[in-house]
Write an enzyme that holds these catalytic residues in place. Structure first.
Site, short mmCIF file in Angstrom:
data_model
loop_
_atom_site.label_atom_id
_atom_site.label_comp_id
_atom_site.label_asym_id
_atom_site.label_seq_id
_atom_site.Cartn_x
_atom_site.Cartn_y
_atom_site.Cartn_z
N SER A 116 11.39 -1.46 2.65
CA SER A 116 10.87 -0.23 1.85
C SER A 116 10.03 0.55 2.86
CB SER A 116 10.09 -0.72 0.79
OG SER A 116 9.46 -1.54 1.89
N GLU A 119 12.99 1.04 8.74
CA GLU A 119 13.76 0.37 9.58
C GLU A 119 13.33 0.12 11.11
OE1 GLU A 119 16.96 1.99 11.37
OE2 GLU A 119 16.68 3.91 11.82
N ASP A 224 -0.74 -10.60 5.44
CA ASP A 224 0.78 -11.24 4.46
C ASP A 224 1.11 -11.95 5.52
OD1 ASP A 224 3.04 -10.55 3.55
OD2 ASP A 224 3.50 -8.75 4.37
#
Length: 468
Positions: A116, A119, A224
């Site tokens: 999302s 790349e 994360d």
């Protein structure tokens, strides 16, 4: 009285003919001379009278604007620095061409992944022939804190267990982040196998423990941590990466209910309960770290939500699932996933554990013998100035004495100056004097005595300072 009347007539004439050119005649200065007579006419006749067209305003040549350079800079590639952005000054980049800086400086190899955010591609630097992973994030997919990941990398000092950052730049409305090239992620490495063996699992635990401890010591939160964001080199050294949700504890409040970016982008599989509610801390990182070790060590299924999400966080896990893990590591993971955040151990406390301390000593000895190209070589910047001078390696680590140790030892000889040469003689035809002077050699000839002028002799004779 007559002069007053004449002035009144002139005033009336100026009022009636205020749109006409009025001037005094040279022959009769007191008589008015006009180009046309004042007359009453109709609109039709007035329209037939040809009027002189207004003068054409010639367009002026546009002067060079002082803002033209600023407009050109918008389309130029700009490198991101801690103090802002600057135009890239690399000799590989030419702003006159339409190609991007990436096309000028790199050769595209392959796509590494898409998401999302954008790349990630593998590219080879044209000047150094080294491979890098370059993350491309379009402006349309950037949030308000669009440079969070780039500035997060800049605020983290280099560490062997953190993916190394090289530089970041903006070009063609795309944010580029140049990173160290790793072999694969931990999730890709574990794909197709049931679980990691005890030795490999301990190595992953110890490597990420050191990297996460380095982050927390620099007041940074990862927010994360998961197997997809843990990367492995070809030598199976794990590194912590992907700082898209990183936060600084010094500038951002720890308990912030407005962490909507984390709540929308964070992976629910690895989030703690308080992190879902918006409370981010070092203990939420510890939880994500522990549950990631649990997943790769037992191959347990982690749901993002639903009925199985809550029992895992309460440590209601069947014993047969936990069987592949060793008892020591299982107990550590259980403490790291405690439902009370303050009861979870910190990275420094985990390193003080007697089992972890001994295994960490052995792991450091193993890593020392592994050649790490990115750890000991300086960062290869493609621009003329380094965005982070403090991140560059010290010159003391460069062994520049090897070039002199193998050199042949000689005693240098400096020839003496030769004052016997004339101006028209070739100095290359005269040999340098030998080390041991030869008797009656021309090099030992004394300079001829020159007597001073007579005036100076008489002056010295008067003062009795000169003896002939």
């Amino acid at each position: 009285m007559n002069s007053v009347l004449s002035n009144i007539e002139k005033l009336d004439t100026y009022i009636l003919r205020r749109n006409e050119y009025v001037a005094e005649s040279k022959d009769e200065p007191n008589k008015l001379n006009t180009s046309r007579k004042l007359e009453v006419t109709t609109k039709k006749n007035q329209s037939n009278n040809k009027k002189r067209p207004p003068p054409i305003n010639k367009a002026r040549k546009s002067l060079p604007s002082i803002f033209r350079r600023a407009e050109e800079n918008k389309d130029s590639a700009q490198i991101i620095t801690p103090t802002g952005s600057k135009i890239i000054g690399s000799p590989l980049y030419k702003r006159s061409k339409s190609d991007s800086f990436f096309d000028h400086a790199f050769n595209f190899d392959k796509n590494l992944g898409k998401g999302s955010f954008g790349e990630v591609v593998a590219a080879t630097c044209r000047s150094t022939s080294k491979k890098f992973a370059i993350k491309k994030i379009p402006f349309s997919k950037l949030s308000k804190d669009q440079y969070r990941e780039a500035y997060g990398h800049m605020n983290i000092p280099c560490h062997p267990n953190i993916v190394r950052f090289h530089q970041a730049w903006i070009d063609k409305q795309i944010l580029h982040i140049q990173l160290e090239m790793c072999d694969k992620s931990l999730a890709a490495y574990c794909h197709g196998i049931d679980w990691l063996e005890d030795k490999e699992l301990w190595n992953v635990f110890l490597d990420i423990l050191q990297g996460l401890g380095h982050l927390h010591n620099n007041f940074m939160l990862h927010n994360d941590i998961k197997p997809d964001n843990i990367f492995m080199t070809k030598n199976k050294v794990c590194k912590l990466g992907d700082f898209g949700l990183i936060s600084d504890m010094r500038s951002e409040p720890i308990n912030n209910s407005s962490n909507k970016h984390y709540q929308s982008e964070g992976d629910g599989k690895y989030c703690s309960k308080e992190a879902i509610n918006g409370t981010l801390s070092i203990f939420s990182d510890i939880f994500s770290f522990g549950i990631s070790i649990l997943e790769v060590g037992t191959n347990i299924h982690l749901p993002s939500y639903g009925t199985g999400w809550e029992p895992i966080r309460k440590w209601e896990i069947p014993e047969e699932i936990l069987e592949p893990m060793s008892d020591e590591l299982r107990e550590l993971v259980k403490q790291m996933m405690d439902k009370a955040p303050t009861r979870r151990p910190t990275c420094s406390e985990l390193m003080k554990n007697h089992v972890v301390k001994e295994k960490l000593r052995i792991r450091k000895q193993e890593v020392e013998h592994i050649p790490s190209e990115s750890q000991f070589q300086p960062i290869s910047y493609l621009t003329t100035e380094s965005p982070l001078g403090s991140r560059e390696s010290s010159c003391s680590s460069i062994d520049f004495l090897d070039h002199f140790e193998n050199a042949e030892k000689k005693t240098p000889f400096v020839s003496k100056l030769n004052f016997d040469l004339e101006d028209d003689e070739d100095e290359y035809e005269v040999f340098s004097p030998p080390r041991t002077p030869v008797k009656k050699s021309r090099y030992q000839q004394t300079m001829p005595e020159v007597s001073p002028p007579r005036k100076i002799q008489k002056l010295f004779q008067r003062k009795n300072l000169f003896d002939e």
